[in-house]
Design a protein around this motif. Structure first.
Motif, PDB file in Angstrom:
ATOM      1  N   ASP A  65      -9.360  57.197 -50.287  1.00  0.00           N
ATOM      2  CA  ASP A  65      -9.211  57.890 -51.570  1.00  0.00           C
ATOM      3  C   ASP A  65      -7.745  58.135 -51.913  1.00  0.00           C
ATOM      4  O   ASP A  65      -7.296  57.852 -53.030  1.00  0.00           O
ATOM      5  N   GLU A  78      -5.731  54.820 -52.454  1.00  0.00           N
ATOM      6  CA  GLU A  78      -6.056  54.256 -53.773  1.00  0.00           C
ATOM      7  C   GLU A  78      -5.368  55.056 -54.875  1.00  0.00           C
ATOM      8  O   GLU A  78      -4.827  54.485 -55.831  1.00  0.00           O
ATOM      9  N   HIS A 137      -2.476  53.374 -57.617  1.00  0.00           N
ATOM     10  CA  HIS A 137      -2.604  53.359 -59.078  1.00  0.00           C
ATOM     11  C   HIS A 137      -1.564  54.265 -59.742  1.00  0.00           C
ATOM     12  O   HIS A 137      -0.984  53.893 -60.776  1.00  0.00           O
ATOM     13  N   GLU A 160      -7.668  44.510 -56.547  1.00  0.00           N
ATOM     14  CA  GLU A 160      -8.311  44.828 -55.274  1.00  0.00           C
ATOM     15  C   GLU A 160      -8.490  43.569 -54.429  1.00  0.00           C
ATOM     16  O   GLU A 160      -8.894  42.521 -54.924  1.00  0.00           O
ATOM     17  N   TRP A 201      -5.017  46.450 -51.891  1.00  0.00           N
ATOM     18  CA  TRP A 201      -4.685  45.977 -53.226  1.00  0.00           C
ATOM     19  C   TRP A 201      -3.406  45.151 -53.167  1.00  0.00           C
ATOM     20  O   TRP A 201      -2.605  45.283 -52.236  1.00  0.00           O
ATOM     21  N   HIS A 246      -5.375  50.036 -47.147  1.00  0.00           N
ATOM     22  CA  HIS A 246      -5.924  51.321 -46.732  1.00  0.00           C
ATOM     23  C   HIS A 246      -6.591  51.222 -45.364  1.00  0.00           C
ATOM     24  O   HIS A 246      -6.737  52.221 -44.661  1.00  0.00           O
TER      25      HIS A 246
END
Length: 211
Positions: free
Chosen positions: A5, A8, A12, A25, A30, A46
Motif C-alpha cells: 500500500d 504504491e 503514484h 504496473e 511498477w 514492492h
C-alpha cells in the motif's frame, strides 16, 4: 500497514510530483518512463525477489535506468557490473492531522506558488525576494508524497524546512488526503523523525551506469 500500500502510494505521488508519465504496473511493482538525463527509467518494486531483479537487470536498459525497492541490500549480488548503489534511504510514513498553519519568522514570507489536483508547491522567500526554502507534495488518490524539501545553506537552522512541511501537509489535508509517505535520505530522516514520521522500511536503489 501493508508494504504494497505505501510503496504504491509513493510511486503514484512521486510521479505526480515529478510530472512524469503514469506508472505502469509490472510483476512485483511498477515502471515509470522518467525520460530525464538524470534518470531515464525507474522501476519500483514492492516485493523484490532475486528472480525479478535478475529479469530486469538482464534486459537491455538505458543509461541511468534506476531500480528502487523496499528492503535492504541483500540482493546486491544480483546486480551486474555497471549497476551502482545509491546512498541509503528509507520509506517513512505519517498520518496528517489538522494543525495551525505555522507563520514564517521575521524577514521571511511563505506562500503557495502552485496548486493543482496533483501537485502543491510552497516557497519561503526573504522580504527582499531571495529563495530560502521550498518543497512540493505530489497528491495521489490515497497518499501524498512530500518531495524536494530544500533549505538553502545560508538560511538553515531557522526551522524553515519544518514550516514548508507544515504548509504542504495542511494543503494536502484540505485536498482530502490524510496519509503521507516519502523516501528520506539520512539527513532527511532525522528531520522527519522529529516531525513525527515513522520509518517503515529501508529504500534501496541502484542506477545503471556502465563503463
Amino acid at each position: 500497514m501493508r508494504q504494497l500500500d505505501y510503496v504504491e502510494g509513493w510511486v503514484h505521488g512521486w510521479a505526480h510530483s515529478r510530472v512524469t508519465s503514469a506508472p505502469v504496473e509490472i510483476e512485483g511493482g511498477w515502471v515509470i518512463e522518467t525520460g530525464t538525463t538524470r534518470e531515464s527509467r525507474r522501476y519500483v518494486l514492492h516485493t523484490p525477489t532475486a528472480e525479478l531483479v535478475e529479469s530486469i537487470v538482464e534486459r537491455s536498459q538505458p543509461w541511468n535506468a534506476c531500480i528502487k525497492y523496499a528492503g535492504g541490500p541483500a540482493l546486491e549480488s544480483r546486480f551486474s557490473t555497471g549497476w551502482v548503489r545509491t546512498d541509503p534511504a528509507w520509506f517513512m510514513l505519517r498520518g496528517i492531522a489538522e494543525a495551525p498553519t505555522v507563520p514564517a519568522p521575521d524577514g521571511y514570507d511563505v506562500r503557495t506558488v502552485q496548486a493543482s489536483d496533483t501537485l502543491l508547491t510552497t516557497e519561503i522567500r526573504t522580504t527582499a525576494g531571495e529563495l530560502a526554502a521550498r518543497g512540493q507534495i505530489g497528491l495521489g488518490q490515497v497518499f501524498v508524497v512530500p518531495d524536494q524539501i530544500v533549505t538553502e545553506d545560508s538560511h538553515r537552522r531557522r526551522g524553515l524546512g519544518s514550516i514548508v512541511m507544515n504548509h504542504l501537509e495542511q494543503g494536502a489535508l484540505r485536498a482530502g488526503r490524510s496519509r503521507a509517505v516519502l523516501g528520506a535520505t539520512s539527513d532527511g530522516r532525522a528531520l522527519y523523525t522529529r516531525l513525527g514520521w515513522t520509518t517503515a522500511a529501508e529504500l534501496t536503489g541502484y542506477y545503471h551506469r556502465p563503463g
